[in-house]
Write a protein that holds these residues in place. Structure first.
Motif, short mmCIF file in Angstrom:
data_model
loop_
_atom_site.label_atom_id
_atom_site.label_comp_id
_atom_site.label_asym_id
_atom_site.label_seq_id
_atom_site.Cartn_x
_atom_site.Cartn_y
_atom_site.Cartn_z
N ARG A 71 0.83 -1.21 0.00
CA ARG A 71 0.00 0.00 0.00
C ARG A 71 0.87 1.25 0.00
NH1 ARG A 71 -3.34 -3.10 3.57
NH2 ARG A 71 -2.22 -2.22 5.35
N ALA A 72 1.97 1.24 0.75
CA ALA A 72 2.86 2.40 0.79
C ALA A 72 3.49 2.64 -0.58
CB ALA A 72 3.95 2.18 1.84
N VAL A 73 3.86 1.56 -1.27
CA VAL A 73 4.43 1.71 -2.62
C VAL A 73 3.38 2.25 -3.58
CG1 VAL A 73 5.36 0.43 -4.59
CG2 VAL A 73 6.19 -0.06 -2.29
N GLY A 74 2.14 1.75 -3.46
CA GLY A 74 1.08 2.25 -4.33
C GLY A 74 0.78 3.73 -4.10
N ILE A 75 0.84 4.17 -2.86
CA ILE A 75 0.62 5.58 -2.56
C ILE A 75 1.71 6.45 -3.18
CG2 ILE A 75 0.61 7.28 -0.68
CD1 ILE A 75 -0.79 5.20 1.06
N LYS A 76 2.92 5.97 -3.18
CA LYS A 76 4.02 6.72 -3.80
C LYS A 76 3.84 6.81 -5.31
CE LYS A 76 7.52 5.77 -0.26
NZ LYS A 76 6.68 5.00 0.66
N PHE A 77 3.36 5.73 -5.93
CA PHE A 77 3.06 5.78 -7.36
C PHE A 77 1.99 6.83 -7.64
CE2 PHE A 77 4.64 1.24 -7.79
CZ PHE A 77 5.76 1.61 -8.51
N TYR A 78 0.99 6.90 -6.77
CA TYR A 78 -0.08 7.89 -6.95
C TYR A 78 0.47 9.31 -6.85
CZ TYR A 78 -4.04 10.85 -5.74
OH TYR A 78 -4.95 11.89 -5.68
N HIS A 79 1.36 9.54 -5.88
CA HIS A 79 1.92 10.89 -5.72
C HIS A 79 2.78 11.29 -6.91
CE1 HIS A 79 0.37 11.75 -1.81
NE2 HIS A 79 0.97 10.74 -1.22
N VAL A 80 3.40 10.32 -7.58
CA VAL A 80 4.16 10.64 -8.78
C VAL A 80 3.22 11.00 -9.94
CG1 VAL A 80 5.70 9.69 -10.54
CG2 VAL A 80 6.18 9.29 -8.13
N LEU A 81 2.14 10.24 -10.08
CA LEU A 81 1.19 10.52 -11.15
C LEU A 81 0.41 11.80 -10.89
CD1 LEU A 81 -0.19 6.92 -11.77
CD2 LEU A 81 1.53 8.18 -13.09
N CYS A 90 15.36 7.30 -4.54
CA CYS A 90 13.95 6.88 -4.43
C CYS A 90 13.06 7.74 -5.31
CB CYS A 90 13.51 6.95 -2.97
SG CYS A 90 11.73 6.77 -2.70
N VAL A 91 13.23 9.05 -5.25
CA VAL A 91 12.40 9.95 -6.04
C VAL A 91 12.61 9.72 -7.53
CG1 VAL A 91 12.01 12.36 -6.64
CG2 VAL A 91 12.24 11.70 -4.25
N LEU A 92 13.86 9.64 -7.96
CA LEU A 92 14.15 9.43 -9.38
C LEU A 92 13.60 8.09 -9.85
CD1 LEU A 92 17.81 10.78 -9.50
CD2 LEU A 92 15.78 11.88 -10.42
N GLY A 93 13.68 7.08 -9.00
CA GLY A 93 13.16 5.78 -9.39
C GLY A 93 11.66 5.76 -9.52
N TYR A 94 10.97 6.35 -8.56
CA TYR A 94 9.50 6.38 -8.63
C TYR A 94 9.02 7.27 -9.77
CZ TYR A 94 8.24 3.72 -4.48
OH TYR A 94 8.02 2.70 -3.58
N CYS A 95 9.79 8.30 -10.11
CA CYS A 95 9.38 9.19 -11.19
C CYS A 95 9.55 8.56 -12.57
CB CYS A 95 10.17 10.50 -11.11
SG CYS A 95 9.65 11.57 -9.74
N LEU A 96 10.07 7.34 -12.63
CA LEU A 96 10.08 6.59 -13.89
C LEU A 96 8.69 6.06 -14.25
CD1 LEU A 96 13.36 4.49 -13.58
CD2 LEU A 96 12.91 6.31 -15.22
N THR A 97 7.72 6.21 -13.35
CA THR A 97 6.39 5.67 -13.60
C THR A 97 5.76 6.19 -14.90
OG1 THR A 97 6.05 5.47 -11.20
CG2 THR A 97 4.09 5.38 -12.60
N PRO A 98 5.77 7.50 -15.19
CA PRO A 98 5.19 7.94 -16.46
C PRO A 98 5.92 7.36 -17.67
CG PRO A 98 5.44 9.79 -14.95
CD PRO A 98 6.18 8.65 -14.35
N VAL A 99 7.23 7.21 -17.59
CA VAL A 99 7.98 6.64 -18.70
C VAL A 99 7.63 5.16 -18.87
CG1 VAL A 99 10.29 6.27 -19.66
CG2 VAL A 99 9.84 8.29 -18.27
N ALA A 100 7.44 4.45 -17.76
CA ALA A 100 7.04 3.05 -17.84
C ALA A 100 5.64 2.91 -18.45
CB ALA A 100 7.08 2.42 -16.45
N LEU A 101 4.74 3.81 -18.10
CA LEU A 101 3.41 3.79 -18.71
C LEU A 101 3.49 4.07 -20.21
CD1 LEU A 101 1.29 5.68 -16.01
CD2 LEU A 101 1.40 3.22 -16.44
N ALA A 102 4.36 5.01 -20.59
CA ALA A 102 4.56 5.28 -22.02
C ALA A 102 5.12 4.05 -22.73
CB ALA A 102 5.51 6.47 -22.19
N LEU A 103 5.99 3.30 -22.06
CA LEU A 103 6.53 2.08 -22.64
C LEU A 103 5.43 1.05 -22.89
CD1 LEU A 103 8.86 0.19 -23.45
CD2 LEU A 103 9.16 -0.32 -21.01
N ILE A 104 4.51 0.91 -21.95
CA ILE A 104 3.41 -0.03 -22.12
C ILE A 104 2.54 0.36 -23.31
CG2 ILE A 104 1.32 -0.96 -21.05
CD1 ILE A 104 2.70 -0.66 -18.35
N ILE A 105 2.22 1.65 -23.40
CA ILE A 105 1.38 2.12 -24.51
C ILE A 105 2.08 1.92 -25.85
CG2 ILE A 105 0.27 4.16 -25.50
CD1 ILE A 105 -0.13 5.20 -22.66
#
Length: 224
Positions: free
Chosen positions: A56-66, A142-157
């Motif tokens: 849950r803590a990891v998911g919350i961090k993903f939300y804060h990045v998005l 930690c911040v730089l790693g979590y901020c890869l989330t938008p790039v990872a979503l772009a990779l999926i698309i």
């Protein structure tokens, strides 16, 4: 002789060493954290609850990045689970095929993507520290790693788009998707890390962040 006996009696009647031994960093179940979130005793709770709470803590961090609005969320309770998952996922998707029939696949190897992400994050963090940033090494990673989330979503698309026959329009769509992920990641990382830099040195701190996400976004676009 009497003075010596008195000395030994004083030693034997010294205060008892019995009592509660406090453990540094131990969380209790009866206190409440500063931000209203109850703290837990991870030494006594079941493993299942510990895993679910960390997820849950990891998911919350993903939300804060998005939705990068709350600035101290990633810095206060940093971890490297999310960055590790994102890095492993992207390296797995981006790695080139090892089959002999796929000679046109020039994608990077798994280890290359892994090294680029972690070494790049370490270099950006070192630059931030040298510029006088008041943030720890692992907080920045930690911040730089979590901020890869938008790039990872772009990779999926982009991978979904590649399932169709490629045209100029689909390439343009992949380009726009990757650009949005790149801009989003750079903006989110600046929101979290910008306040930790001296005001007159923020441009020097932003440039390596820009370059870091640009290289990873280029890998997403060029090796798809």
């Amino acid at each position: 002789m009497d003075s010596r006996l008195d000395m030994f009696e004083d030693v034997n009647t010294s205060p008892s060493l019995e009592g509660d031994m406090s453990i540094p960093g131990k969380r209790t179940t009866t206190t409440t954290a500063q931000h209203g979130v109850p703290e837990y005793n991870t030494l006594d709770e079941p493993i299942r609850e510990t895993v679910l709470r960390d997820m849950r803590a990891v998911g919350i961090k993903f939300y804060h990045v998005l939705y990068p609005k709350e600035k101290s969320s990633l810095l206060r309770d940093w971890d490297l689970w999310g960055p590790l998952v994102l890095c492993t996922f992207m390296a797995t998707i981006l790695q080139g095929s090892s089959s002999a029939d796929s000679m046109s696949d020039n994608g990077p190897e798994f280890a290359q993507v892994f090294v680029i992400v972690w070494i790049g994050a370490a270099i950006v963090t070192l630059n931030s520290k040298l510029l006088g940033g008041n943030i720890s090494f692992f907080q920045s990673v930690c911040v730089l790693g979590y901020c890869l989330t938008p790039v990872a979503l772009a990779l999926i698309i982009c991978r979904v788009i590649l399932l169709s026959t490629q045209t100029h329009f689909l390439f343009f769509l992949r380009f726009v998707t990757t650009t949005i992920g790149f801009v989003w990641a750079t903006y989110a990382s600046f929101i979290f890390l910008g306040q930790s830099q001296p005001p007159h040195r923020k441009p020097l701190a932003v440039y390596p962040i820009f370059l870091f996400f640009f290289i990873i976004s280029w890998l997403v676009l060029s090796h798809n």
